[in-house]
Scaffold this active site. Structure first.
Site, PDB file in Angstrom:
ATOM      1  N   LEU A   1       4.184 -16.943 -27.886  1.00 53.31           N
ATOM      2  CA  LEU A   1       5.092 -17.659 -26.790  1.00 53.31           C
ATOM      3  C   LEU A   1       5.898 -18.837 -27.340  1.00 53.31           C
ATOM      4  CD1 LEU A   1       2.643 -17.067 -23.834  1.00 53.31           C
ATOM      5  CD2 LEU A   1       4.666 -15.878 -24.295  1.00 53.31           C
TER       6      LEU A   1
ATOM      7  N   GLY B   1       3.531 -25.282 -30.714  1.00 49.70           N
ATOM      8  CA  GLY B   1       3.422 -26.746 -30.525  1.00 49.70           C
ATOM      9  C   GLY B   1       2.618 -27.532 -31.391  1.00 49.70           C
TER      10      GLY B   1
ATOM     11  N   VAL C   1       0.964 -20.957 -29.284  1.00 43.32           N
ATOM     12  CA  VAL C   1       0.654 -20.062 -28.131  1.00 43.32           C
ATOM     13  C   VAL C   1       0.683 -18.846 -27.994  1.00 43.32           C
ATOM     14  CG1 VAL C   1       0.833 -20.179 -25.448  1.00 43.32           C
ATOM     15  CG2 VAL C   1       1.077 -22.184 -26.770  1.00 43.32           C
TER      16      VAL C   1
ATOM     17  N   LYS D   1      -3.987 -20.633 -26.231  1.00 43.18           N
ATOM     18  CA  LYS D   1      -3.516 -21.609 -27.191  1.00 43.18           C
ATOM     19  C   LYS D   1      -4.417 -22.032 -28.357  1.00 43.18           C
ATOM     20  CE  LYS D   1      -0.968 -25.850 -26.596  1.00 43.18           C
ATOM     21  NZ  LYS D   1      -0.561 -26.797 -25.912  1.00 43.18           N
TER      22      LYS D   1
ATOM     23  N   ASP E   1       2.621 -36.862 -22.666  1.00 43.44           N
ATOM     24  CA  ASP E   1       3.694 -36.034 -23.049  1.00 43.44           C
ATOM     25  C   ASP E   1       4.267 -35.298 -21.993  1.00 43.44           C
ATOM     26  OD1 ASP E   1       5.300 -35.104 -25.092  1.00 43.44           O
ATOM     27  OD2 ASP E   1       4.106 -33.524 -25.900  1.00 43.44           O
TER      28      ASP E   1
END
Ligand code: NAG
Ligand code: NAG
Length: 841
Positions: A524, A527, A532, A545, A642
């Site tokens: 998906l 990061g 993910v 994740k 974040d």
């Protein structure tokens, strides 16, 4: 010609409206009582607030009649206000009407038993009485309110009602309990604010005798009511300025009924209606401890602690005034100093988790911090103790006590630091006893730890390099091995946390299967902290994740933190469903959200994919509440670090969910203290103090939130601008010049656009103002999330004027960390720009 036609047209419209109004009058006047109408017991008529929440009318108890207000829809009458509580009608003849510009209640002989007693001049006709949606019963003329029931509370504080002083009129609004469950007359207990001196606080009196103090307001709650939780659907506010000193609360969810009441046994309680049980559920009540909460249960100079026997303890450096009495468990005379203060060379002892002493002998200075406060106390020979006035942001403001220290207690958790002044002799005694030895031992330990850590880190790095190559070659075998360690881990975590909340551990094999062996098709996004994948587990869609393996965090530590985060449950946070762990592999399993993240809805190229104003406003509210929950949940404070639009996911009902929350905090743990120079965040969302000095606090999240709000309003990305001319300065300059509406996303302003149907200029302006407040340069100027939620949710609140925003310009001395894997997209959508910036110092 044209003008004349217009006039005809207007008068025609006017007449039509007039007739319609007359026709529908009964329906319209449900909530108002005009000067020609009256409310009588025999007619059975009541006033009902718009929204059907409150009902006002006559009621009978103990064969007496009262005019009162109750919740219309709740079963069982809960009276929230009684007009003539001390002057009931003795029989069933009574009339409420407007007479001589006053609202009066007349009995059978037409004698007034209650009246609004207004003597104001310049009252204009018509005067009407009206029950407002929030339960405020008002008398008004065309120019405004003449009288309101919110100024004369009975025993209940409703949302938006204010408790405390209106300094302009000198009115003190306080609560008085009922006499008994069926007698609304003024009872024994009252709950009122005292502003005589020092810090204001609420007192409970029984027949004018002080029986309990709430302690002063510390920015979040009353110091003596630590039970007062931060509830996701509620915002508290304590205002102290030249116009008023008052406490109020707001319920942000319309379907929840909540109130504060002083009941006739003398408890001040928060009650929330629980529809499933059909009861008022007491959320907390005060006094909470009959042992330690009654006023002055321990004498001056001593404090109460439920975990010690006897309950009363002298402050360190103090001794019982009368040892014999003290030993006989008579603590009323309290404790005195072992050594008298000498004014020069005194020191302090820090008492943790305290309910602050009685504040009538205290003075407060909100402009200085704890360091200056200490100096101020030392320079004043009468000062006996000091503390922070506000515990938010690590503590601000300064309260100074002179004279006796009364009515203190100690809590196991929460409470506040109190610094009590001691003579040098009493402080030094302690310091020489342990001071030098302790510092020596600490020094040696730190050195040893450092050496060990360096050695260990080097070893780890080597091991990891080897492990990775093995993983690539013998993947199958390793998976098998992981399965074994997994069961060990599970045992371990169960033993550790018996009886506690437990996050489901999901078998590695199951995860591998659900994501088709982490196939690229199921990816998906990627990061900084890992990749993910989408998966399906037991029919449920999940997002997995997979954390990158560079983390050196131990399995136990990881589990602890994940469990912690799993306990965070809020509609505006993405829910963790489970995790999967092994010596090397760490994975987090989240709920899978069908819709994309907020950025694709804001910055999409086509109109149809974009959001209308109502959706944007609801989303803004949701994000604010989620963030408030993270910041202020009573158990732990979490700084997201974040926050950005791509981290806001939307579910199928377009409810925003903050994702990746707390991850930053988890991952900060695998770095040492010396390594906190590392700034992880997203360019464009970082507050100046965080980007440049690495200082982060709740206020850095508030900054990011402000950027998000401005992006939501404008439909423009902050980072699409260049350094000098960014979104913040663009919004600011337009705001300053009164052209704020020009920055709004053209698609929702454009009257031709289908998105514009919900456009509300006032609401939009409010959001821009709040956004600008959040991005102000100095962290201390930025509002807390609770004020933000408050401002967003309330229509009447005056919002402060923002100061210029702070932003930082990326200089060449900031480098991207080449070794860091964080320099890529950290979200579930593609094309993000997340970077780890290393301070070059
Ligand atoms: C409001 O509260 C009700 C009842 O607790 C709940 O069902 C609903 O989801 C809440 N709404 C929001 C927006 O939180
Ligand atoms: C008053 O409040 C306390 C604390 O919630 C509760 O225990 C008590 O039963 C209440 N009394 C009455 C009469 O409701």
């Amino acid at each position: 010609m044209k003008g004349v036609r217009n006039i005809y047209h207007h008068s025609y419209t006017f007449l039509l409206v007039f007739f319609v109004m007359i026709l529908f009058r009964p329906a319209f006047s449900l909530s108002t009582l005009s000067s020609t109408e009256s409310l009588t017991i025999s007619s059975n008529r009541t006033l009902v607030s718009p929204g059907n929440i409150f009902e006002l009318g006559f009621f009978r108890t103990n064969s007496r009649w009262y005019l009162g207000m109750w919740y219309k829809k709740l079963s069982g009458r809960t009276y929230v206000w009684v007009a003539n509580r001390d002057n009931p009608l003795s029989n069933s003849i009574g009339t409420l009407k407007i007479s001589n510009m006053n609202l009066v209640l007349l009995d059978h002989s037409n004698k007034s038993v209650w009246s609004t007693n207004l003597t104001r001049e310049n009252v204009r006709s018509p005067v009407v009485a009206e029950l407002l949606a929030n339960g405020n019963f008002v008398v008004r003329d065309p120019s405004g309110f003449l009288w309101q029931s919110f100024d004369y509370p009975t025993d209940t504080l409703l949302p938006e009602m204010k408790l405390g002083y209106d300094l302009k009129t000198g009115l003190n609004r306080f609560l008085v309990s009922w006499r008994s469950s069926d007698d609304p007359s003024s009872g024994d207990f009252s709950y009122k604010l005292d502003i005589q001196r020092g810090l204001p606080e609420f007192y409970t009196f029984k027949d004018n005798t002080l029986v309990h103090r709430t302690g002063p307001w510390n920015g979040i709650r009353f110091s003596g009511i630590p039970e007062e939780q931060q509830l996701s659907y509620m915002v508290y506010n304590f205002t102290e300025n030249s116009e008023e000193v008052a406490y109020t609360f707001l319920v942000t969810n319309n379907s929840i009924y909540s109130r504060l009441t002083i009941n006739f046994s003398g408890f001040f309680e928060r009650l929330t209606w629980t529809p499933s049980l059909v009861i008022w559920n007491p959320i907390w009540s005060s006094p909470a401890s009959f042992q330690c909460d009654p006023y002055m249960i321990c004498g001056p100079g001593s404090y109460c602690d439920v975990n010690t026997l006897p309950l009363c303890n002298c402050i360190q450096g103090f001794k019982p005034l009368n040892v014999q009495e003290w030993d006989m468990r008579d603590h009323t005379r309290g404790c005195i100093r072992r050594t008298r203060l000498s004014c020069r060379g005194d020191g302090f002892t820090r008492m943790k988790n305290m309910k602050l002493p009685e504040t009538t002998m205290a003075t407060v200075d909100r402009s200085i911090g704890v360091k200056e406060c200490e100096k101020k106390c030392l320079s004043d020979c009468n000062c006996t103790a000091f503390a922070n006035a506000d515990i938010r942001d690590g503590g601000t403001g300064c309260v100074i006590w002179t004279g006796r220290l009364d009515d203190m207690r100690n809590y196991a958790v929460s409470g506040q630091d109190l610094y009590v002044r001691l003579a040098a002799a009493d402080v030094v005694e302690k310091r020489t006893a342990n001071g030098k030895i302790v510092s020596l031992i600490v020094g040696v330990c730190v050195l040893l730890l450092l050496i060990f850590f360096c050695l260990w880190k080097r070893k780890q790095r080597r091991a990891k390099a080897m492990a990775t190559s093995i993983v690539h070659r013998q993947r199958k075998q390793i998976l098998l091995m992981n399965g074994m360690t997994l069961s060990n881990n599970r045992q371990l975590s169960r033993e550790n946390k018996t009886g506690e909340f437990e996050l489901p551990l999901i078998e590695l094999e199951a995860v591998v299967k659900s994501t088709e062996n982490f196939s690229n098709c199921n990816k998906l996004g990627q990061g900084g902290f890992g990749i993910v994948y989408k998966g399906t587990l037991d029919g449920q869609e999940i997002a997995v994740k997979r954390l990158s393996k560079t983390s050196v965090q131990g399995a136990d530590e990881f589990m602890n933190e994940v469990t912690l985060i799993a306990r965070l449950q809020h509609i505006n946070l993405v829910q963790i469903l489970g995790c999967c762990i092994d010596a090397d592999e760490k994975m987090l399993i989240y709920e899978y959200l069908e819709n994309l993240s907020l950025d694709s809805y804001l910055f999409g190229k086509t109109r149809s994919s974009k959001l209308n104003w109502k959706e944007r406003f609801d989303i803004t509210n949701g994000i604010a509440r989620g963030l408030l929950y993270l910041h202020q949940d009573s158990r732990f404070r979490i700084i997201h670090r974040d926050l950005k639009v791509s981290n806001i996911l939307l579910d199928k009902n377009m409810i925003p969910k903050i994702s990746d929350f707390g991850m930053a905090r988890i991952f900060a743990r695998d770095e040492t203290e010396a390594n906190t120079m590392r700034v992880v965040g997203t360019y464009g969302y970082m507050s100046p103090e965080y980007a440049m000095e690495g200082i982060f606090s709740e206020k850095s999240d508030v900054f990011s939130f402000g950027v998000i709000v401005l992006e939501i309003v404008t439909g423009k990305r902050n980072r699409e601008f260049n350094n000098e001319n960014n979104l913040l300065s663009y919004a600011w300059s337009n705001w300053k010049e009164g052209r704020a509406l020009e920055i709004v996303d053209p698609d929702i302003v454009d009257s031709l656009s289908p998105l514009s149907s919900t456009f509300q200029p006032q609401e939009v302006l409010k959001c821009i103002q709040i956004g600008l407040l959040c991005v102000q340069e100095l962290a201390e100027h930025r509002p807390t999330m609770s004020s933000v939620v408050w401002m967003l949710g309330s229509e009447a609140t005056e919002i402060p004027q923002p100061k210029p925003p702070g932003y930082w310009v990326r200089r060449s001395s900031y480098e991207l960390d080449p070794s860091s894997s964080k320099c890529d997209d950290d979200s579930w959508t593609v094309n993000q720009y997340t970077c780890s910036v290393i301070d070059a110092r």
